[in-house]
Each structure stands twice: as structure tokens, then as C-alpha cells.
Design a protein around this motif. Structure first.
Motif, PDB file in Angstrom:
ATOM      1  N   ILE A   1      35.494  19.794  48.311  1.00  0.00           N
ATOM      2  CA  ILE A   1      36.133  20.731  47.363  1.00  0.00           C
ATOM      3  C   ILE A   1      35.778  20.310  45.929  1.00  0.00           C
ATOM      4  O   ILE A   1      36.649  19.897  45.159  1.00  0.00           O
TER       5      ILE A   1
ATOM      6  N   ALA B   1      23.562  17.568  42.732  1.00  0.00           N
ATOM      7  CA  ALA B   1      24.913  17.913  43.207  1.00  0.00           C
ATOM      8  C   ALA B   1      24.834  18.546  44.602  1.00  0.00           C
ATOM      9  O   ALA B   1      25.641  18.253  45.491  1.00  0.00           O
TER      10      ALA B   1
ATOM     11  N   ALA C   1      31.999  12.327  43.078  1.00  0.00           N
ATOM     12  CA  ALA C   1      32.419  11.112  42.363  1.00  0.00           C
ATOM     13  C   ALA C   1      32.597  11.420  40.876  1.00  0.00           C
ATOM     14  O   ALA C   1      32.205  10.648  40.000  1.00  0.00           O
TER      15      ALA C   1
ATOM     16  N   TYR D   1      24.754  11.545  33.097  1.00  0.00           N
ATOM     17  CA  TYR D   1      25.108  10.823  31.866  1.00  0.00           C
ATOM     18  C   TYR D   1      24.419   9.462  31.859  1.00  0.00           C
ATOM     19  O   TYR D   1      24.431   8.773  32.878  1.00  0.00           O
TER      20      TYR D   1
END
Ligand SMILES: NC(=O)c1ccc[n+]([C@@H]2O[C@H](COP(=O)([O-])OP(=O)(O)OC[C@H]3O[C@@H](n4cnc5c(N)ncnc54)[C@H](OP(=O)(O)O)[C@@H]3O)[C@@H](O)[C@H]2O)c1
Length: 333
Positions: free
Chosen positions: A291, A274, A221, A229
Motif C-alpha cells: 500500500i 519504485a 521504505a 535522494y
């Protein structure tokens, strides 16, 4: 680029060998996590060739062999950087799978051979492994069978290895496949991440049923589900994300809560957010190949570490539940 020019890549010391899968029914062996290279463009900011080369080098070192680019990324910069890096790094042609895309606007049947030739020139390849239609033509009324047959002819002529469709509704994908005489569509590429799961409704079952691979774009995303952040930092981002609805406060606030859940799971596995976000996608379907894009060698290496292990059923479900609570809106304002 001739096959002889490219050398085998092997995992760097201390890096677990990656997991591999088949790309659709092509028989091509691809890493369970690929590398998206839109980042090699003004839009994302990796515009120095040496920086892009370092990303590709790390990908090869850790065993990533599926590279996704497109004619329009950086107006050719991404294809050029990727092709040059693979060449200079001595990647063996038969060990890397290069996927590019032709935009819907280039699909006039007479334009297709020229567009593909220019793409191959930028990539420095005789033939590309996968040519995906980037998005359906919408302004020019190019008939579906005319452009699909023109692309199929390039498969017959050896310029394209296999065909894929990106951002196609399944009804149109079905119509496009109907036009083909000797080859099939091997890849469906769509937006798919823990926060944006519409692909599960139609695209994923369609790909699963038809033996295609589903390449998941923006599988992180664009970083919005990683909690990297703060709300204030997200509002100050200057790149293409400044216009992305996910980074608007009303959406981003919710994504920060999802990021907390991802982080808690990641800590239990000794993984990063991640890695968990990508693993969640591959745990539920052998058809999905994320990807993720990377702006640094560290990110590529980290993302490759999303494969080779699986979340437990209960942790998979925990994140499933957390993401189902989201109420995202794509309307402006
Ligand atoms: N077919 C299509 O229409 C379509 C559309 C979009 C993308 N794509 C393809 O899909 C690829 C990936 O999608 P995407 O670039 O939109 O989004 P993404 O992969 O979800 O996000 C990439 C961004 O996330 C951050 N990131 C990556 N790895 C990270 C890590 N390990 N830890 C923390 N942050 C990390 C980086 O940005 P920061 O470091 O700056 O935060 C990176 O630029 C593209 O490169 C492209 O090849 C296709």
C-alpha cells in the motif's frame, strides 16, 4: 455515501488494466497494489484537499481500488480528504475498498462505537470495508477480548465490513482471533519492504497459512531504497523522515547501494525503481498487497504499474541477496 452515488472507474487511456486479488477470505476484489493515504497529513505534507483529490482521482483512473487510511492520520484529515474525494469523484461504493484503523488508545470498549462513528462521519460512509486495530493498546490494559468483541459487534451491526490487525505480534493476533465468535481477522498489516524484511519471519507465514492478506506498509521504505535522494539531500529532508532511522547516514549509505541494484534491474525491464521494489514484494507471495503512499498523481500511476508483470527468478534473487547484506540499526545516534 450511498452506493448509487459512486460511478465505476475505468483505466485511463494508455494505462494497462491493473491486476486484482482477493482481500483475505472476504471475497472483496482489490487491486494488487493499493494506495496508502497517510500522505494526506502535516506529517507528509499533502494538506491541500485539491492535491489529495488529484491523487485519488489518478488512483481510480488506473484501477487502484484499495485505499488505506487511519483515524490518526492528520488527526482525521486523511479520512476526510479520502472520503470526500471518493464521493466527489463518483467512485462506486461497491467498487472501492476503504480500509481505516482505530488506534490502540481508542480501544476502551465504551469508546469504540463513538470512535467508529466519528471515523465513518469523516469518511462520509455508512460502513467501512475494513477496520484494522492500528496498534495494540499498551498503556490502558484494555482486555483483548473486550475490545475485539466490541469491534465484532460493529461488524454484526453493519458498521464494519471486516476486521484487521496492524503492527500486532503474531502471538497477540492469535489471542485476538480467539476472542471472535462469528468473524475472523482478514488482514495483517505490517512494515515490509526490500530493506526491512522481518515480516518474513512470522507475519507472512502466519498470514499465508490462515488465508489472510498481508498489507505491506512503507513498501518503498519511505523512498529510502529508491536512490532518489543523495546522502546530502536525505540529511536535509524536513518531513517525518528527518527522524526515521533509515535516513541516518550509516543506514542510508547502505540503502544507496541497494538502490543501485534495484535501479540496474529496473533498467533491464524498462521499469522504474519504485515499480521493481513493489514488484519484488508481490512476486514472492500472493498474500502480500503493498500500500505505497503517493504525494502526486504521477507516483500513484507509477506504483500501479508495479503489478501485471513479474521479475524473473534470477532478478528476484539478485535483489534478495543485495538486501540480505544490509546491517541496519534502529538505535539513536
Ligand atoms: N499500520 C501502520 O502502522 C502504518 C505505518 C506507516 C504507513 N502505513 C500506511 O502505509 C502507507 C505507505 O507507507 P509510507 O507512507 O510510510 O511509505 P512508502 O509508501 O514506503 O513511501 C511513500 C513515499 O515514497 C515516495 N514515493 C511514492 N511513490 C513513489 C514513486 N513511484 N517514485 C518515487 N518516490 C515515490 C513519496 O515521497 P517523496 O516523493 O516525498 O519522496 C511517498 O510519500 C501509508 O500511506 C499508510 O497508509 C501504515
Amino acid at each position: 455515501m450511498t452506493p448509487a452515488l459512486i460511478r465505476a472507474s475505468s483505466p485511463a487511456a494508455g494505462v494497462t488494466e491493473l491486476e486484482y486479488t482477493s482481500l483475505g477470505k472476504t471475497g472483496l476484489r482489490v487491486s494488487r497494489v493499493g494506495l496508502g493515504t497517510w500522505q494526506f497529513s502535516d506529517a507528509w505534507g499533502v494538506t491541500r484537499y485539491e492535491d489529495a483529490k488529484a491523487v485519488v482521482a489518478r488512483a481510480l483512473e488506473v484501477g487502484v481500488n484499495l485505499f488505506d487510511t487511519a483515524m490518526v492520520y492528520g488527526r482525521g484529515m486523511s479520512e476526510e480528504f479520502l472520503g470526500r474525494a471518493l464521493r466527489e469523484l463518483g467512485a462506486r461504493r461497491d467498487e472501492v475498498v476503504v480500509a481505516t484503523k482505530i488506534p490502540g488508545d481508542y480501544l476502551h470498549p465504551d469508546d469504540i462505537p463513538r470512535a467508529v462513528e466519528a471515523s465513518l462521519k469523516r469518511l462520509g460512509l455508512e460502513s467501512v470495508d475494513l477496520m484494522q486495530v492500528h496498534w495494540p493498546p499498551c498503556w490502558h490494559n484494555f482486555p483483548t477480548c473486550r475490545y475485539m468483541r466490541a469491534l465484532e459487534r460493529l461488524v454484526e451491526l453493519g458498521k464494519i465490513g471486516h476486521l484487521g490487525l496492524s503492527d500486532y505480534p503474531v502471538e497477540l493476533a492469535e489471542a485476538a482471533r480467539y476472542c471472535l465468535a462469528r468473524h475472523d481477522v482478514e488482514v495483517i498489516q505490517v512494515r515490509y519492504n526490500l530493506a526491512e524484511r522481518m515480516a518474513e519471519e512470522e507475519h507472512l507465514p502466519y498470514a499465508e497459512e490462515n488465508g489472510m492478506s498481508l498489507l505491506a506498509w512503507s513498501p518503498l521504505a519511505k523512498g529510502a531504497i529508491l536512490g532518489k535522494y543523495t546522502l546530502e539531500e536525505a540529511e536535509r529532508i524536513q518531513d517525518l523522515r528527518a527522524r526515521d532511522p533509515l535516513f541516518r547516514p550509516s543506514n542510508y549509505r547502505q540503502l544507496l547501494r541497494l538502490a543501485e541494484a534495484i535501479k540496474a534491474v529496473a533498467e533491464r525491464y524498462g521499469k522504474t525503481p519504485a515499480q521493481v521494489a513493489l514488484n519484488w514484494l508481490i512476486t514472492a507471495s500472493s498474500t502480500v498487497i503493498p500500500i505505497p503512499g503517493a504525494r502526486s498523481p504521477r507516483q500513484v500511476e507509477e506504483n500501479a504499474g508495479a503489478a501485471g508483470w513479474r521479475l524473473s527468478f534470477s532478478d528476484w534473487r539478485l535483489l534478495d541477496e543485495a538486501s540480505r547484506g544490509l546491517r541496519l540499526s534502529y538505535l539513536p545516534g
